[in-house]
Design a protein around this motif. Structure first.
Motif, PDB file in Angstrom:
ATOM      1  N   UNK A 112       0.864  -1.027  -0.045  1.00  0.00           N
ATOM      2  CA  UNK A 112      -0.062   0.138  -0.113  1.00  0.00           C
ATOM      3  C   UNK A 112       1.045   1.240   0.167  1.00  0.00           C
ATOM      4  N   UNK A 113       1.897   1.217   1.014  1.00  0.00           N
ATOM      5  CA  UNK A 113       3.003   2.647   0.823  1.00  0.00           C
ATOM      6  C   UNK A 113       3.392   2.608  -0.701  1.00  0.00           C
ATOM      7  N   UNK A 114       3.857   1.790  -1.341  1.00  0.00           N
ATOM      8  CA  UNK A 114       4.386   1.590  -2.441  1.00  0.00           C
ATOM      9  C   UNK A 114       3.461   2.235  -3.335  1.00  0.00           C
ATOM     10  N   UNK A 115       2.219   1.821  -3.500  1.00  0.00           N
ATOM     11  CA  UNK A 115       1.110   2.123  -4.257  1.00  0.00           C
ATOM     12  C   UNK A 115       0.895   3.878  -3.942  1.00  0.00           C
ATOM     13  N   UNK A 116       0.739   4.067  -2.656  1.00  0.00           N
ATOM     14  CA  UNK A 116       0.550   5.561  -2.686  1.00  0.00           C
ATOM     15  C   UNK A 116       1.718   6.521  -2.939  1.00  0.00           C
ATOM     16  N   UNK A 117       2.821   5.984  -2.813  1.00  0.00           N
ATOM     17  CA  UNK A 117       3.990   6.942  -3.417  1.00  0.00           C
ATOM     18  C   UNK A 117       3.796   6.991  -4.832  1.00  0.00           C
ATOM     19  N   UNK A 118       3.650   5.901  -5.618  1.00  0.00           N
ATOM     20  CA  UNK A 118       3.524   6.054  -7.069  1.00  0.00           C
ATOM     21  C   UNK A 118       1.862   6.658  -7.728  1.00  0.00           C
ATOM     22  N   UNK A 172       7.026   5.417  10.566  1.00  0.00           N
ATOM     23  CA  UNK A 172       5.691   4.854  10.697  1.00  0.00           C
ATOM     24  C   UNK A 172       5.710   3.301  10.642  1.00  0.00           C
ATOM     25  N   UNK A 173       6.790   2.603   9.985  1.00  0.00           N
ATOM     26  CA  UNK A 173       6.815   1.390  10.384  1.00  0.00           C
ATOM     27  C   UNK A 173       7.002   0.896  11.699  1.00  0.00           C
ATOM     28  N   UNK A 174       7.962   1.592  12.342  1.00  0.00           N
ATOM     29  CA  UNK A 174       8.007   1.293  13.713  1.00  0.00           C
ATOM     30  C   UNK A 174       7.018   1.753  14.791  1.00  0.00           C
ATOM     31  N   UNK A 179      12.865  -4.529  10.017  1.00  0.00           N
ATOM     32  CA  UNK A 179      13.444  -4.799  11.359  1.00  0.00           C
ATOM     33  C   UNK A 179      11.987  -4.722  12.373  1.00  0.00           C
ATOM     34  N   UNK A 180      11.192  -3.827  12.058  1.00  0.00           N
ATOM     35  CA  UNK A 180       9.966  -3.611  12.834  1.00  0.00           C
ATOM     36  C   UNK A 180       9.095  -4.863  12.868  1.00  0.00           C
ATOM     37  N   UNK A 227      15.143   1.889  -0.175  1.00  0.00           N
ATOM     38  CA  UNK A 227      15.807   0.863   0.128  1.00  0.00           C
ATOM     39  C   UNK A 227      16.068   0.687   1.588  1.00  0.00           C
ATOM     40  N   UNK A 228      16.429   2.033   2.229  1.00  0.00           N
ATOM     41  CA  UNK A 228      16.661   1.965   3.677  1.00  0.00           C
ATOM     42  C   UNK A 228      15.245   1.903   4.626  1.00  0.00           C
ATOM     43  N   UNK A 229      14.229   2.164   4.077  1.00  0.00           N
ATOM     44  CA  UNK A 229      12.878   2.196   4.759  1.00  0.00           C
ATOM     45  C   UNK A 229      12.425   0.656   4.627  1.00  0.00           C
ATOM     46  N   UNK A 230      12.795  -0.051   3.521  1.00  0.00           N
ATOM     47  CA  UNK A 230      12.369  -1.566   3.469  1.00  0.00           C
ATOM     48  C   UNK A 230      13.262  -2.221   4.656  1.00  0.00           C
ATOM     49  N   UNK A 231      14.311  -1.787   5.078  1.00  0.00           N
ATOM     50  CA  UNK A 231      15.013  -2.451   6.210  1.00  0.00           C
ATOM     51  C   UNK A 231      14.160  -1.917   7.626  1.00  0.00           C
TER      52      UNK A 231
END
Length: 233
Positions: free
Chosen positions: A76-82, A188-190, A106-107, A98-102
């Motif tokens: 959903x996040x990827x969709x909203x960004x696009x 927001x992930x965390x 992690x979360x 890429x860093x957000x994917x980590x």
């Protein structure tokens, strides 16, 4: 926010339909707020599998945007960004993505299990009656023991959880948000994990002098206090 937006989001709810507590739904809620998008929230419960059967799976969040239907908070996040590139970016470019994917991994991999062991009985207490048998059976199978045994020694579990936060703590001693000077989806992930606990449990996961506590407070106050004002324990 755009109050004419056609967006709709199915969110996990407790016995109180306004109590929305899924960490993954909170990731999506914060992403929508970041983008300045309004979405109608539809309460959904664990045993309402038929309600979202049209998605071909049985988990929330589910986002409906016009003719588009998506599930899984990361997708959903990827969709909203696009879909909404003219609105504030969730990632800040390819390196940020890429860093957000980590951060998301992690979360999900590091925080979900320890928090669940602390708040599992609080979740159970706030579920709709129709969800309780399902929740108990599925979680006891997952943990290999009764819920009451999972939840013993909460103080010890909270201390162990706080120790896991060292990477966050070291980062947040140097900058106000994981994403830098302003929050983004990495935060927001965390943060979704902490909203999960806040919404269902009176237990305090953080010490008041912890930089992670101050970071959480800043995000509770973001977007006009949207998260702080949400129904919670």
């Amino acid at each position: 926010m755009n109050e004419t937006s056609p967006l709709r989001i199915y969110e996990l709810a407790g016995a109180d339909p306004d109590l929305r507590f899924s960490p993954h739904c909170w990731k999506t809620r914060m992403a929508l707020a970041h983008k300045g998008l309004e979405a109608e929230g539809v309460p959904w419960r664990f045993t309402d599998k038929d309600v979202i059967a049209f998605t071909g799976q049985g988990l929330v969040p589910v986002l409906i945007d016009g003719s588009e239907c998506l599930h899984d908070s990361w997708r959903i996040a990827l969709f909203l960004e696009e879909r909404y590139p003219q609105r504030p970016s969730l990632f800040g470019g390819a390196a940020g993505l890429a860093l957000t994917r980590f951060c998301n991994a992690f979360a999900d991999a590091t925080l979900v299990g320890p928090i669940a062991r602390i708040i599992v009985l609080d979740i159970f207490d706030r579920l709709h009656e129709k969800d309780r048998d399902y929740f108990r059976a599925s979680r006891e199978k997952r943990f290999g023991m009764p819920l009451e045994e999972v939840a013993v020694d909460p103080e010890q579990k909270i201390a162990a959880f706080r120790a896991l936060l060292a990477p966050l703590r070291l980062t947040l001693q140097q900058q106000p948000f994981l994403a830098g000077d302003a929050p983004a989806y990495a935060d927001y992930c965390v943060f979704g994990m902490f909203m999960w606990a806040r919404c269902v449990s009176p237990k305090e996961l953080l010490a008041s002098d912890d930089p992670v506590f101050a970071w959480r407070d800043r995000l509770l106050d973001a977007f006009g206090g949207f998260a702080r004002n949400a129904p919670s324990a």
